[in-house]
Scaffold this motif. Structure first.
Motif, PDB file in Angstrom:
ATOM      1  N   LEU A 255       0.861  -1.183   0.000  1.00 54.17           N
ATOM      2  CA  LEU A 255       0.000   0.000   0.000  1.00 54.17           C
ATOM      3  C   LEU A 255       0.895   1.231   0.000  1.00 54.17           C
ATOM      4  CD1 LEU A 255      -3.029   0.703   0.174  1.00 54.17           C
ATOM      5  CD2 LEU A 255      -2.778   0.823   2.645  1.00 54.17           C
ATOM      6  N   PRO A 256       0.803   2.078  -1.036  1.00 54.18           N
ATOM      7  CA  PRO A 256       1.730   3.215  -1.144  1.00 54.18           C
ATOM      8  C   PRO A 256       1.607   4.192   0.023  1.00 54.18           C
ATOM      9  CG  PRO A 256       0.538   2.858  -3.199  1.00 54.18           C
ATOM     10  CD  PRO A 256      -0.121   2.011  -2.168  1.00 54.18           C
ATOM     11  N   ASN A 257       2.745   4.786   0.407  1.00 57.01           N
ATOM     12  CA  ASN A 257       2.742   5.777   1.482  1.00 57.01           C
ATOM     13  C   ASN A 257       1.826   6.952   1.166  1.00 57.01           C
ATOM     14  OD1 ASN A 257       4.391   4.763   3.532  1.00 57.01           O
ATOM     15  ND2 ASN A 257       6.236   5.218   2.362  1.00 57.01           N
ATOM     16  N   GLY A 258       1.717   7.289  -0.098  1.00 56.38           N
ATOM     17  CA  GLY A 258       0.930   8.458  -0.486  1.00 56.38           C
ATOM     18  C   GLY A 258      -0.543   8.357  -0.178  1.00 56.38           C
ATOM     19  N   ILE A 259      -0.992   7.187   0.307  1.00 60.65           N
ATOM     20  CA  ILE A 259      -2.406   7.028   0.628  1.00 60.65           C
ATOM     21  C   ILE A 259      -2.851   8.074   1.642  1.00 60.65           C
ATOM     22  CG2 ILE A 259      -2.020   5.385   2.513  1.00 60.65           C
ATOM     23  CD1 ILE A 259      -4.819   5.050  -0.074  1.00 60.65           C
ATOM     24  N   GLY A 260      -1.911   8.541   2.461  1.00 54.03           N
ATOM     25  CA  GLY A 260      -2.242   9.528   3.486  1.00 54.03           C
ATOM     26  C   GLY A 260      -2.617  10.888   2.931  1.00 54.03           C
ATOM     27  N   ASN A 261      -2.363  11.113   1.633  1.00 51.22           N
ATOM     28  CA  ASN A 261      -2.720  12.401   1.022  1.00 51.22           C
ATOM     29  C   ASN A 261      -4.217  12.551   0.807  1.00 51.22           C
ATOM     30  OD1 ASN A 261      -0.001  12.833   0.928  1.00 51.22           O
ATOM     31  ND2 ASN A 261       0.214  12.617  -1.292  1.00 51.22           N
ATOM     32  N   LEU A 262      -4.925  11.417   0.762  1.00 51.05           N
ATOM     33  CA  LEU A 262      -6.367  11.458   0.465  1.00 51.05           C
ATOM     34  C   LEU A 262      -7.132  11.781   1.742  1.00 51.05           C
ATOM     35  CD1 LEU A 262      -6.494   8.303  -1.856  1.00 51.05           C
ATOM     36  CD2 LEU A 262      -6.107  10.690  -2.494  1.00 51.05           C
ATOM     37  N   ILE A 263      -6.977  12.997   2.205  1.00 51.51           N
ATOM     38  CA  ILE A 263      -7.385  13.381   3.556  1.00 51.51           C
ATOM     39  C   ILE A 263      -8.892  13.343   3.782  1.00 51.51           C
ATOM     40  CG2 ILE A 263      -5.350  14.771   4.006  1.00 51.51           C
ATOM     41  CD1 ILE A 263      -6.947  17.234   3.169  1.00 51.51           C
ATOM     42  N   ASN A 264      -9.702  13.326   2.714  1.00 50.33           N
ATOM     43  CA  ASN A 264     -11.157  13.293   2.874  1.00 50.33           C
ATOM     44  C   ASN A 264     -11.739  11.894   2.699  1.00 50.33           C
ATOM     45  OD1 ASN A 264     -12.150  16.064   3.408  1.00 50.33           O
ATOM     46  ND2 ASN A 264     -11.055  16.516   1.507  1.00 50.33           N
ATOM     47  N   LEU A 265     -10.853  10.904   2.555  1.00 50.20           N
ATOM     48  CA  LEU A 265     -11.316   9.538   2.331  1.00 50.20           C
ATOM     49  C   LEU A 265     -12.081   9.034   3.555  1.00 50.20           C
ATOM     50  CD1 LEU A 265     -10.981   7.710  -0.136  1.00 50.20           C
ATOM     51  CD2 LEU A 265      -9.102   6.575   1.039  1.00 50.20           C
ATOM     52  N   ALA A 266     -13.302   8.550   3.325  1.00 53.40           N
ATOM     53  CA  ALA A 266     -14.139   8.038   4.415  1.00 53.40           C
ATOM     54  C   ALA A 266     -14.424   6.555   4.272  1.00 53.40           C
ATOM     55  CB  ALA A 266     -15.464   8.809   4.464  1.00 53.40           C
ATOM     56  N   ASP A 267     -14.267   6.007   3.058  1.00 55.85           N
ATOM     57  CA  ASP A 267     -14.606   4.605   2.817  1.00 55.85           C
ATOM     58  C   ASP A 267     -13.557   4.014   1.875  1.00 55.85           C
ATOM     59  OD1 ASP A 267     -15.889   2.200   2.663  1.00 55.85           O
ATOM     60  OD2 ASP A 267     -17.746   2.961   1.805  1.00 55.85           O
ATOM     61  N   LEU A 268     -12.697   3.132   2.404  1.00 53.34           N
ATOM     62  CA  LEU A 268     -11.637   2.519   1.615  1.00 53.34           C
ATOM     63  C   LEU A 268     -11.779   1.012   1.683  1.00 53.34           C
ATOM     64  CD1 LEU A 268      -8.989   2.598  -0.008  1.00 53.34           C
ATOM     65  CD2 LEU A 268      -7.751   2.724   2.165  1.00 53.34           C
ATOM     66  N   VAL A 269     -12.007   0.369   0.525  1.00 47.51           N
ATOM     67  CA  VAL A 269     -12.202  -1.079   0.464  1.00 47.51           C
ATOM     68  C   VAL A 269     -11.183  -1.680  -0.491  1.00 47.51           C
ATOM     69  CG1 VAL A 269     -13.796  -2.940  -0.095  1.00 47.51           C
ATOM     70  CG2 VAL A 269     -14.665  -0.861   0.965  1.00 47.51           C
ATOM     71  N   MET A 270     -10.305  -2.546   0.034  1.00 45.83           N
ATOM     72  CA  MET A 270      -9.283  -3.216  -0.775  1.00 45.83           C
ATOM     73  C   MET A 270      -9.296  -4.716  -0.538  1.00 45.83           C
ATOM     74  SD  MET A 270      -6.072  -0.591  -0.718  1.00 45.83           S
ATOM     75  CE  MET A 270      -6.188   0.996  -1.539  1.00 45.83           C
ATOM     76  N   THR A 271     -10.418  -5.253  -0.106  1.00 45.25           N
ATOM     77  CA  THR A 271     -10.529  -6.665   0.248  1.00 45.25           C
ATOM     78  C   THR A 271     -10.318  -7.574  -0.957  1.00 45.25           C
ATOM     79  OG1 THR A 271     -11.962  -8.280   1.306  1.00 45.25           O
ATOM     80  CG2 THR A 271     -13.023  -6.699  -0.138  1.00 45.25           C
ATOM     81  N   ASP A 272      -9.910  -8.804  -0.685  1.00 46.11           N
ATOM     82  CA  ASP A 272      -9.787  -9.848  -1.706  1.00 46.11           C
ATOM     83  C   ASP A 272      -8.823  -9.472  -2.827  1.00 46.11           C
ATOM     84  OD1 ASP A 272     -11.558 -12.049  -0.867  1.00 46.11           O
ATOM     85  OD2 ASP A 272     -13.113 -10.515  -0.973  1.00 46.11           O
ATOM     86  N   ASN A 273      -7.609  -9.125  -2.452  1.00 48.48           N
ATOM     87  CA  ASN A 273      -6.528  -8.931  -3.405  1.00 48.48           C
ATOM     88  C   ASN A 273      -5.320  -9.731  -2.913  1.00 48.48           C
ATOM     89  OD1 ASN A 273      -7.102  -6.871  -5.670  1.00 48.48           O
ATOM     90  ND2 ASN A 273      -8.009  -5.875  -3.887  1.00 48.48           N
ATOM     91  N   TYR A 274      -4.130  -9.390  -3.392  1.00 49.41           N
ATOM     92  CA  TYR A 274      -2.901 -10.060  -2.959  1.00 49.41           C
ATOM     93  C   TYR A 274      -1.909  -9.039  -2.409  1.00 49.41           C
ATOM     94  CZ  TYR A 274      -4.826 -14.015  -5.512  1.00 49.41           C
ATOM     95  OH  TYR A 274      -5.648 -15.036  -5.941  1.00 49.41           O
ATOM     96  N   LEU A 275      -2.439  -8.004  -1.809  1.00 45.89           N
ATOM     97  CA  LEU A 275      -1.607  -6.944  -1.267  1.00 45.89           C
ATOM     98  C   LEU A 275      -0.805  -7.456  -0.067  1.00 45.89           C
ATOM     99  CD1 LEU A 275      -4.231  -4.081  -1.509  1.00 45.89           C
ATOM    100  CD2 LEU A 275      -2.227  -4.400  -2.971  1.00 45.89           C
TER     101      LEU A 275
END
Length: 902
Positions: A255-275
C-alpha cells in the motif's frame, strides 16, 4: 395549438395500446373529458400549452414505449423509471431536439442504444440503470457534450469504454459498472475535471488512474481482475475523494505511502486482493475514515498504532492477513467503532483492556484465529451493545469472566479452542437473546447449569471436549440433537437418548432436574390463573346474556371496562356495518364503534373463528396485552367471549380508537386525492420510528418475560390524534420463555412463518426459532419503508433487488435518490434540501445557509438509512438491538432540531 392537441392524443392512443398492465389506472385518467395538460404525469408550458415533461415514474406500468413519443417535440424531460417497460428504446427519441433529461432506469428495456439519439444534443441527464441493453456504446453519441450525468450500469453492454467520453467536460457522474466492458479505462477520462462519481466495477479492465479528475469523490473499480501494483500516483488522486473501492481484483505489492494524502477519504475497500507488506503508519492521517476494509490480503507486520487517530471510524476489517505483534491499545480511541474484525492473523500478546472501552461496539468483535494469551478482561462486561464476540482459537486462559453476563445484546458467543478453566458462570443466564454458544475444547469443568436449557433463543450449543460432569438437562436446546454437542466429556450422563450418553446412577438422580424454578413457575401460574378466570368470567356472562340480550341497556366507557355483551357490540358498530369497517387482517376485522351512552369511539376487533388459529390468536393477544403497560402500545379496554345471534362462538377485543388510522395509510394513501393531506414530514417520521423502537425495546428488555411481537408492519402501527404511534395486533406475539418450552412451536415454525411477507426475518424461513432479533429485522424493514416510501413487496423488487439492496446501493452518496418523493417535497418546501433542478441546470445555489442546512438534513437521512440497514442485516447477530436504535434515532432527531433552529 390544434396540431399540438392532435399529436398528444395520437401519442395517448398508441401509448394506451402498448400498456398491458396499469394497476393504478393512470391511463384511464388520460381521456377526452380532461385537458391533456391536466393528465397525470403531464406538465405543459403555461403560455403555449406545449407538453414539456412526461413523468410516469414508479406507476407500476407494464408495456412498451411507443414510437409516437417522438411527436412530442418540445419535451425537455422524460421520466419512466421504476416500471416494467420492455422492448427497445425507440429511435424516434432522436426527434426530441430539446430533451434535457431521460430516465428509463429499473425497467426491462433491451436492444441497443439508439444511434438517432445523437441529435439530442441538449441532453444533460441520462439514466438507463438496471435494464437489459446490449451492444457497445455507439460512436454517434459523442455529440452529448452537455451531459452531467451518464448512468448505464447494470446492463449487458460490451466492447470498450469510448475515449471520447473524456470530451464530456461537464460530466459529474459516470456509472458503467455491472456490464461486460473490456480493455483499459481510457486515459481521456482523466480530462474530466468535474467528475465526482465514477463506478466501473464488475467489468474486465486493466488499471490506469484518473489523477486529473480533481473533483472526484466516488471511485469504484472493484471486481475487474486488475493486476499489478497500486501505482504511487494514487497519492495524486483528488483530495475530494471520499470513497475508493478496489476490492476483488488481482492487485499485489504494498500500500503506497501516499495514501495519506487522500485526507477526505471516508470509505476505503481493498478486500480480496494479494496486497502484502506493512500498512504504513501514515494511514492514520485519514482522520475522516469511517470504514476501512483490508480483509483477505497478505499484509504483515504490526497493525499501525496510528489507526487510533481515526476517531470517526465505524467499521474496521483487517481479518484474513498475516499481521503480527500485539493489538494496539490505541484502537480504544476509536469511540465510534461499531465493528472490529482482526481474526485470522498472527497476533500475539494480551487483549488490551482499552479495547473494552469501545462501548459503541454493537456489531461484531472478532479476535479469533490468532495467538493471543492471558485472560479475557473482566471489562468485557462493558460491551453492553455487542451482538457477537468471537475469541476462539487463541491461547486465552483463566476463568470465563462473570461480567460477560452484562453483555445482554449478545447473539453469538464463541470462546472455543482456548485454555479457559473453571465452571460456566451463572451470569450467562441473563443472555436471553443468545443464539449460539461455543465453549468447546477448553478445560472447563463442573455441572452444566440448568439455565442453559431455558435460554429461549439458543439454537446452537457446543460443550464438547471439556471436563463437565453430572446429568445432562433435557429441555430447550438439549432436546435438539442437531443443535447441541457434548462429545469428549466422559463424566456426563443422561440427556435425550439421541445423545448416546450413559444412564445416570440412580443414587445420583436429582429430582429437581428439568423442573422450572419458582421465579418461572409463579408468573406462569399467575398467567394461567388469569386466563382461566377470564374465560370463566366471560363464560358466565355469556350464559346470562343469552337469556337477556334483548334487555341489556347501553353503558358508559367506564362500564365497558368491566365487560361488554355481543348485543352491545352489535349496537355500537351498527350491526358490524361495512361503513364502519376500519380494516381486516389474517384473523378478523376491525370496526369503528360508538358507545351510545357517552359517544366514546372505540375500535372493535372481531375474530373470524372459521380461520384456523384465530382462537389461539385471541388468547395470545389477551395474554400479551394484560401484562404490559407502555404509552406506545394500543390500549385494550375489554374483551368479549360470547355467542352470536346464530348460536355460534363469538370472540372480540375492544381497543381505544386511533383517529389517525394506521401508518400504512399515511405511507401509501390509496386515494390520490388524499395524498397531499396524508403526508408525513421528516419530524413526524422520526418521532414515529422512535415510538415504535421504544415499545419494542420495552417488550424485549423490560418485561418480566421478554415478548416478541412477530408481526411488525405499518398496518399494525396506529396513530392517535397527536400522531403518537401505538403498536397493536399481538395475535402472533410470543413469550420467549414459551418459545423455549413449547416443543410444538419449533414444529410450526417450519411450516407456517410467523409474520407478514416482506417483514419476516430470513432465519424464520429456514426453521429458526422466534427471537427478539426477528422483531429487529421487521423494524429495519419498516424504517426503510418509512423513509423510502417503498413497500418491501413493491413490484420493482425483482431479480434479487430488495428494499435492503435498493437503499444500500444508494449509500453513502446517493441517499437523496431513494428518499420518499413526498418527504422530499416537504423538505424542499421548508428549504431543508436543494431542488435537484438547481444541480442539473448549474444554476447558482440560493445561499450558503441553505446549503449547510441541506447538507445536515442529508446526513440525518443517511444516518437513518444506516440504522435501517443495520437492523435488517441478513445475519441476526449483526443486527443493531432496539435499545441502541432508540438512542441513535433520538440523537438524529436532536441533530435535525438543531438544524431547524439554526
Amino acid at each position: 395549438m390544434a396540431v399540438q392537441s392532435d399529436m398528444v392524443h395520437y401519442f395517448r392512443d398508441y401509448f394506451k395500446k402498448r400498456i398491458t398492465e396499469d394497476p393504478l389506472s393512470v391511463m384511464s385518467l388520460w381521456n377526452h373529458s380532461t385537458h391533456f395538460c391536466s393528465w397525470v404525469g403531464i406538465t405543459c408550458h403555461r403560455a403555449t400549452q406545449r407538453v414539456l415533461i412526461l413523468d410516469l415514474q414508479d406507476k407500476q406500468l407494464v408495456g412498451s414505449i411507443p414510437h409516437s413519443i417522438g411527436n412530442l417535440t418540445r419535451l425537455i424531460e422524460i421520466s419512466l423509471g421504476i416500471n416494467k417497460f420492455h422492448g427497445e428504446i425507440p429511435q424516434e427519441l432522436g426527434r426530441l431536439r430539446t430533451l434535457e433529461s431521460l430516465n428509463l432506469s429499473f425497467n426491462s428495456l433491451g436492444g441497443k442504444l439508439p444511434t438517432n439519439m445523437s441529435h439530442c444534443t441538449q441532453l444533460r441527464f441520462l439514466d438507463l440503470l438496471s435494464n437489459k441493453i446490449i451492444g457497445s456504446i455507439p460512436r454517434q453519441l459523442s455529440s452529448w457534450l452537455s451531459l452531467t450525468v451518464l448512468q448505464l450500469g447494470k446492463n449487458n453492454l460490451s466492447g470498450t469504454i469510448p475515449g471520447w467520453i473524456g470530451n464530456f467536460s461537464s460530466l459529474r457522474s459516470l456509472r458503467l459498472g455491472g456490464n461486460n466492458f473490456q480493455g483499459s479505462i481510457p486515459n481521456e477520462l482523466g480530462h474530466i475535471t468535474t467528475l465526482e462519481l465514477f463506478i466501473v466495477g464488475h467489468n474486465n479492465f486493466f488499471l490506469h488512474f484518473l489523477t486529473n479528475c480533481t473533483s472526484l469523490r466516488y471511485l469504484s473499480l472493484s471486481f475487474n481482475r486488475f493486476g499489478g501494483e497500486i501505482p504511487r500516483s494514487i497519492a495524486n488522486l483528488s483530495t475530494q475523494l471520499q470513497t475508493l473501492y478496489l476490492g476483488g481484483n488481482l492487485l499485489h505489492g504494498s500500500l503506497p505511502n501516499g495514501i495519506g494524502n487522500l485526507i477526505n477519504l471516508a470509505d476505503l475497500v481493498m478486500t480480496d486482493n494479494y496486497l502484502a507488506g506493512v500498512v504504513p503508519e501514515e494511514i492514520g492521517k485519514l482522520k475522516k475514515m469511517q470504514r476501512l476494509v483490508l480483509s483477505a490480503n497478505k499484509f504483515s507486520g504490526p497493525i499501525p498504532s496510528s489507526l487510533g487517530n481515526m476517531t470517526s471510524l465505524i467499521e474496521l476489517y483487517m481479518d484474513g492477513n498475516s499481521f503480527e505483534g500485539s493489538i494496539p491499545p490505541s484502537l480504544g480511541n476509536c469511540q465510534n467503532l461499531l465493528k472490529l474484525l482482526l481474526n485470522n492473523n498472527n497476533l500475539t500478546g494480551i487483549i488490551p483492556k482499552k479495547l473494552m472501552e469501545l462501548s459503541t461496539l454493537s456489531g461484531r468483535l472478532d479476535l479469533s484465529g490468532n495467538y493471543l494469551t492471558g485472560s479475557l478482561p473482566s471489562e468485557v462486561g462493558d460491551l453492553v451493545h455487542l451482538t457477537v464476540l468471537n475469541v476462539s482459537n487463541n491461547k486465552l486462559s483463566g476463568e470465563i469472566p462473570s461480567t460477560i453476563g452484562r453483555c445482554t445484546s449478545l447473539g453469538g458467543l464463541y470462546l472455543d479452542d482456548n485454555k479457559f478453566e473453571g465452571t460456566i458462570p451463572q451470569s450467562l443466564k441473563d443472555l436471553k437473546g443468545l443464539e449460539e454458544l461455543d465453549i468447546s475444547s477448553n478445560n472447563l469443568s463442573g455441572q452444566i447449569p440448568e439455565f442453559i436449557g431455558k435460554l429461549g433463543a439458543l439454537q446452537y450449543l457446543n460443550l464438547s471436549h471439556n471436563d463437565f460432569e453430572g446429568e445432562l438437562p433435557k429441555e430447550g436446546i438439549f432436546s435438539n440433537v442437531n443443535g447441541v454437542s457434548v462429545l469428549g466429556n466422559h463424566r456426563l450422563c443422561g440427556g435425550i437418548p439421541e445423545l448416546h450418553q450413559p444412564t445416570c446412577p440412580k443414587n445420583k438422580h436429582h429430582s429437581s432436574r428439568g423442573l422450572l424454578s419458582p421465579k418461572v413457575v409463579i408468573p406462569i401460574s399467575c398467567a394461567l390463573a388469569f386466563i382461566i378466570a377470564l374465560s370463566c368470567f366471560f363464560g358466565a356472562r355469556s350464559m346470562l346474556k343469552k337469556s337477556r340480550d334483548g334487555l341489556v341497556t347501553s353503558r358508559s366507557y367506564k362500564d365497558w371496562k368491566l365487560g361488554v355483551s355481543y348485543s352491545q357490540l352489535v349496537e355500537s358498530t351498527n350491526g358490524f356495518s361495512v361503513d364502519n369497517l376500519i380494516g381486516s387482517g389474517s384473523f378478523g376485522s376491525v370496526f369503528k364503534g360508538v358507545i351510545p351512552s357517552d359517544g366514546t369511539v372505540v375500535a372493535v376487533k372481531v375474530l373470524n373463528l372459521q380461520q384456523q388459529g384465530a382462537s389461539k390468536s385471541f388468547n395470545d393477544e389477551c395474554k400479551a396485552l394484560r401484562s404490559v403497560r407502555h404509552r406506545n402500545l394500543v390500549k385494550i379496554i375489554t374483551a368479549c367471549s360470547s355467542i352470536d345471534n346464530h348460536g355460534r362462538d363469538f370472540k372480540s377485543l375492544v381497543f381505544e380508537f386511533m383517529p389517525n388510522g394506521s401508518l400504512d395509510s399515511w405511507l401509501h394513501p390509496r386515494d390520490e386525492e388524499q395524498s397531499p393531506s396524508k403526508r408525513l414530514n421528516f419530524m413526524q417520521r422520526l418521532n414515529i420510528a422512535i415510538d415504535v423502537a421504544s415499545v419494542l425495546d420495552y417488550l424485549h428488555n423490560h418485561c418480566e418475560t421478554s415478548i416478541v411481537h412477530c408481526d411488525l408492519k405499518p398496518s399494525n402501527v396506529l396513530l392517535d390524534e397527536d400522531m403518537v404511534a401505538h403498536v397493536g395486533d399481538f395475535g402472533l406475539a410470543r413469550f420467549l420463555l414459551e418459545a423455549s418450552t413449547d416443543h410444538s412451536l419449533s414444529q410450526t415454525m417450519s411450516s407456517q412463518l410467523k409474520g407478514s411477507v416482506g417483514y419476516i426475518p430470513p432465519e424464520y424461513g429456514m426453521g429458526g426459532q422466534v427471537s427478539i432479533l426477528g422483531d429487529v429485522y421487521s423494524y429495519g424493514i419498516l424504517l426503510l419503508e418509512m423513509f423510502t416510501g417503498k413497500t418491501p413487496t413493491d413490484d420493482m423488487f425483482i431479480e434479487g433487488l430488495s428494499i435492503y439492496k435498493f437503499a444500500a446501493m444508494a449509500l453513502p452518496d446517493h441517499v437523496m435518490d431513494v428518499v420518499d418523493p413526498s418527504l422530499l417535497l416537504d423538505l424542499e418546501a421548508d428549504g431543508s434540501v436543494n431542488d435537484d433542478r438547481y444541480e442539473r441546470t448549474a444554476l447558482p445555489r440560493r445561499n450558503n445557509r441553505r446549503v449547510v442546512k441541506a447538507k445536515k438534513v442529508e446526513e440525518c437521512l443517511f444516518a437513518v438509512m444506516q440504522i435501517g440497514l443495520s437492523c435488517c442485516a441478513v445475519s441476526p447477530r449483526e443486527r443493531m438491538l432496539l435499545n441502541m436504535v432508540v438512542g441513535k434515532m433520538s440523537a438524529i432527531r436532536d441533530s435535525y432540531l438543531k438544524v431547524q433552529e439554526g
